[in-house]
Design an enzyme around this catalytic site. Structure first.
Site, PDB file in Angstrom:
ATOM      1  N   GLY A 163       2.624  -1.127   4.325  1.00 54.34           N
ATOM      2  CA  GLY A 163       2.696   0.336   3.894  1.00 54.34           C
ATOM      3  C   GLY A 163       4.195   0.635   3.752  1.00 54.34           C
ATOM      4  O   GLY A 163       4.755   0.470   2.657  1.00 54.34           O
ATOM      5  N   GLY A 164       4.883   1.301   4.695  1.00 58.49           N
ATOM      6  CA  GLY A 164       6.081   1.859   4.689  1.00 58.49           C
ATOM      7  C   GLY A 164       7.181   1.130   3.917  1.00 58.49           C
ATOM      8  O   GLY A 164       7.841   1.653   3.138  1.00 58.49           O
ATOM      9  N   HIS A 191      -9.522   0.813   4.620  1.00 55.68           N
ATOM     10  CA  HIS A 191      -8.219   1.238   5.296  1.00 55.68           C
ATOM     11  C   HIS A 191      -8.448   2.178   6.407  1.00 55.68           C
ATOM     12  O   HIS A 191      -9.127   2.938   6.622  1.00 55.68           O
ATOM     13  CB  HIS A 191      -7.036   1.711   4.541  1.00 55.68           C
ATOM     14  CG  HIS A 191      -5.699   1.920   5.074  1.00 55.68           C
ATOM     15  ND1 HIS A 191      -5.485   2.694   5.716  1.00 55.68           N
ATOM     16  CD2 HIS A 191      -4.918   0.836   5.142  1.00 55.68           C
ATOM     17  CE1 HIS A 191      -4.130   2.432   6.263  1.00 55.68           C
ATOM     18  NE2 HIS A 191      -3.880   1.277   5.804  1.00 55.68           N
ATOM     19  N   SER A 218       3.171  -2.246  10.174  1.00 48.33           N
ATOM     20  CA  SER A 218       4.930  -2.403  10.444  1.00 48.33           C
ATOM     21  C   SER A 218       5.326  -3.950  10.095  1.00 48.33           C
ATOM     22  O   SER A 218       6.182  -4.227  10.896  1.00 48.33           O
ATOM     23  CB  SER A 218       5.161  -1.985  11.817  1.00 48.33           C
ATOM     24  OG  SER A 218       4.689  -0.824  12.228  1.00 48.33           O
ATOM     25  N   GLY A 231       2.170   1.925  10.758  1.00 47.66           N
ATOM     26  CA  GLY A 231       3.176   3.218  10.678  1.00 47.66           C
ATOM     27  C   GLY A 231       3.684   3.574  12.223  1.00 47.66           C
ATOM     28  O   GLY A 231       4.420   4.487  12.166  1.00 47.66           O
ATOM     29  N   ASN A 233       0.869  -1.103   0.062  1.00 48.39           N
ATOM     30  CA  ASN A 233       0.155   0.103  -0.036  1.00 48.39           C
ATOM     31  C   ASN A 233       0.755   1.131  -0.022  1.00 48.39           C
ATOM     32  O   ASN A 233       1.595   1.351   1.135  1.00 48.39           O
ATOM     33  CB  ASN A 233      -0.934   0.108   1.214  1.00 48.39           C
ATOM     34  CG  ASN A 233      -1.613   1.305   1.623  1.00 48.39           C
ATOM     35  OD1 ASN A 233      -1.787   2.024   0.647  1.00 48.39           O
ATOM     36  ND2 ASN A 233      -2.372   1.417   2.762  1.00 48.39           N
ATOM     37  N   TRP A 234       1.030   2.101  -1.184  1.00 50.16           N
ATOM     38  CA  TRP A 234       1.986   3.095  -1.239  1.00 50.16           C
ATOM     39  C   TRP A 234       1.270   4.337  -0.717  1.00 50.16           C
ATOM     40  O   TRP A 234       1.858   5.457  -0.521  1.00 50.16           O
ATOM     41  CB  TRP A 234       2.269   3.254  -2.779  1.00 50.16           C
ATOM     42  CG  TRP A 234       3.079   2.176  -3.452  1.00 50.16           C
ATOM     43  CD1 TRP A 234       3.638   1.216  -2.529  1.00 50.16           C
ATOM     44  CD2 TRP A 234       3.655   2.051  -4.696  1.00 50.16           C
ATOM     45  NE1 TRP A 234       4.507   0.205  -3.328  1.00 50.16           N
ATOM     46  CE2 TRP A 234       4.451   0.916  -4.786  1.00 50.16           C
ATOM     47  CE3 TRP A 234       3.498   2.754  -5.946  1.00 50.16           C
ATOM     48  CZ2 TRP A 234       5.248   0.672  -5.959  1.00 50.16           C
ATOM     49  CZ3 TRP A 234       4.301   2.373  -6.932  1.00 50.16           C
ATOM     50  CH2 TRP A 234       4.860   1.102  -7.000  1.00 50.16           C
ATOM     51  N   LYS A 235       0.063   4.293  -0.155  1.00 46.94           N
ATOM     52  CA  LYS A 235      -0.710   5.378   0.210  1.00 46.94           C
ATOM     53  C   LYS A 235      -0.501   6.752  -0.532  1.00 46.94           C
ATOM     54  O   LYS A 235      -0.189   6.506  -1.612  1.00 46.94           O
ATOM     55  CB  LYS A 235      -0.092   5.635   1.927  1.00 46.94           C
ATOM     56  CG  LYS A 235      -0.029   4.442   2.669  1.00 46.94           C
ATOM     57  CD  LYS A 235      -0.014   4.261   4.068  1.00 46.94           C
ATOM     58  CE  LYS A 235      -0.097   3.183   4.924  1.00 46.94           C
ATOM     59  NZ  LYS A 235      -0.088   3.352   6.402  1.00 46.94           N
ATOM     60  N   GLU A 288      -5.511  -5.130  10.267  1.00 46.19           N
ATOM     61  CA  GLU A 288      -4.469  -4.270  10.549  1.00 46.19           C
ATOM     62  C   GLU A 288      -4.769  -3.322  11.835  1.00 46.19           C
ATOM     63  O   GLU A 288      -5.677  -2.671  11.843  1.00 46.19           O
ATOM     64  CB  GLU A 288      -4.405  -3.168   9.427  1.00 46.19           C
ATOM     65  CG  GLU A 288      -4.075  -3.688   8.103  1.00 46.19           C
ATOM     66  CD  GLU A 288      -3.515  -2.512   7.338  1.00 46.19           C
ATOM     67  OE1 GLU A 288      -2.111  -2.929   6.745  1.00 46.19           O
ATOM     68  OE2 GLU A 288      -4.260  -1.529   6.899  1.00 46.19           O
ATOM     69  N   GLU A 335      -7.100   4.327   7.802  1.00 43.11           N
ATOM     70  CA  GLU A 335      -6.822   5.923   7.606  1.00 43.11           C
ATOM     71  C   GLU A 335      -8.058   6.324   6.948  1.00 43.11           C
ATOM     72  O   GLU A 335      -8.393   7.589   7.382  1.00 43.11           O
ATOM     73  CB  GLU A 335      -5.675   6.024   6.608  1.00 43.11           C
ATOM     74  CG  GLU A 335      -4.361   5.900   7.458  1.00 43.11           C
ATOM     75  CD  GLU A 335      -3.191   5.333   6.580  1.00 43.11           C
ATOM     76  OE1 GLU A 335      -3.076   5.571   5.439  1.00 43.11           O
ATOM     77  OE2 GLU A 335      -2.259   4.979   7.316  1.00 43.11           O
TER      78      GLU A 335
HETATM   79  P1  PGA Z   1       2.830   0.252   7.580  1.00 46.60           P
HETATM   80  O1  PGA Z   1       1.255   0.289   7.098  1.00 46.60           O
HETATM   81  O2  PGA Z   1       3.254  -1.083   7.389  1.00 46.60           O
HETATM   82  O3  PGA Z   1       3.532   1.102   7.146  1.00 46.60           O
HETATM   83  O4  PGA Z   1       2.801  -0.173   9.109  1.00 46.60           O
HETATM   84  C1  PGA Z   1       0.649  -0.728   6.747  1.00 46.60           C
HETATM   85  C2  PGA Z   1      -0.827  -0.101   5.978  1.00 46.60           C
HETATM   86  O5  PGA Z   1      -1.363   0.996   6.559  1.00 46.60           O
HETATM   87  O6  PGA Z   1      -1.395  -0.727   5.283  1.00 46.60           O
END
Ligand code: PGA
Length: 251
Positions: A235-236, A96, A214, A174, A9-11, A168, A98
């Site tokens: 994500g990251g 998600h 994470s 994050g 997930n590149w956000k 998640e 967010e």
């Molecule tokens: P993260 O994000 O790996 O940076 O914790 C995961 C996500 O939000 O899908």
């Protein structure tokens, strides 16, 4: 056998050229990853270009959200699942945390979006997960069951073949704080039982449940060793081709 899924997930990162560069760099690094499905989710404006550049490879492309309807009309700023499919995507991430926290997604809208995504021929990656306070007060299981029961309501057994669930925990996204493999396994098993109760054992046995929060090259293998962890939503650590590739190639 459930085929694992590793999704990045590149956000809201990467200009178009950067998204293309990362996708192109990723291709040879994951070309031999037959043990899992590989998915990347760039921003909307990069979807078509990235999808074109990975066509013919084993990398699939997902959107990070979608509209709740496929009918063209007066929905300024929304993007219909049929349009996402038309841009070369096979998957859509839905709900998600967010989006739930900051952009108004609810269990009800997640449900509508999941129906619309499936109707358009996409696979919906439906995200669930509890906040820290909910875990600390002992409510994590009921929160996640509620998200699933409403989010997956009305989906048929056939529809469920086009659903992937991503667990998640919000406190792990994050933050560098991963759920322990045992915590992940415990919740994934609870999720599978919840799906068994709503859609039957066969659906529950077949549905892929990804862990997110994470995930890094150095913790993916232990997470994947858990029986009910069928992949990861990253994500990251998915933003760099090298680190995402080492997650994909966890075996
Ligand atoms: P993260 O994000 O790996 O940076 O914790 C995961 C996500 O939000 O899908």
């Amino acid at each position: 056998m459930r085929k694992p899924v590793i999704a990045g997930n590149w956000k809201m990162y990467k200009l178009l050229s950067e998204a293309v560069d990362t996708a192109v760099a990723l291709k040879p690094l994951v070309a031999n990853a037959n043990h899992c499905e590989v998915i990347i989710a760039p921003v909307f404006t990069a979807l078509k270009t990235v999808a074109d550049r990975v066509e013919g490879s084993n990398i699939k492309v997902a959107s990070q959200n979608c509209a709740a309807q496929n009918d063209f009309g007066a929905h300024t700023g929304e993007i219909a699942p049929v349009m996402i499919k038309d841009a070369g995507c096979s998957h859509a991430i839905i709900g998600h945390s967010e989006r739930r926290q900051f952009y108004g997604d609810t269990d009800e809208s997640v449900n509508k979006k999941a129906h619309a995504a499936i109707a358009a021929g996409l696979v919906a990656i439906v995200c669930v997960g509890e906040h820290l306070s909910e875990r600390e007060s002992g409510n994590a299981n009921s929160v996640v069951a509620g998200q699933l029961n409403t989010g997956l309501a009305g989906l048929t057994v056939a529809d469920m073949e086009r659903i992937i669930i991503a667990y998640e925990p919000v406190w792990a996204i994050g933050t560098g704080k991963t759920a322990t493999p045992e915590q992940a396994q415990e919740m994934h098993s609870h999720i599978r039982q919840t799906v068994a109760a709503s859609h039957g054992n066969e659906v529950a046995d077949a549905v892929r449940i990804l862990y997110g929060g994470s995930v890094k090259p150095d913790n993916i293998a232990t997470l994947m060793s858990q029986p009910d962890v069928d992949g990861a939503l990253v994500g990251g650590a998915s933003l760099e081709a090298d680190s995402f590739a080492s997650i994909v190639n966890y075996k």
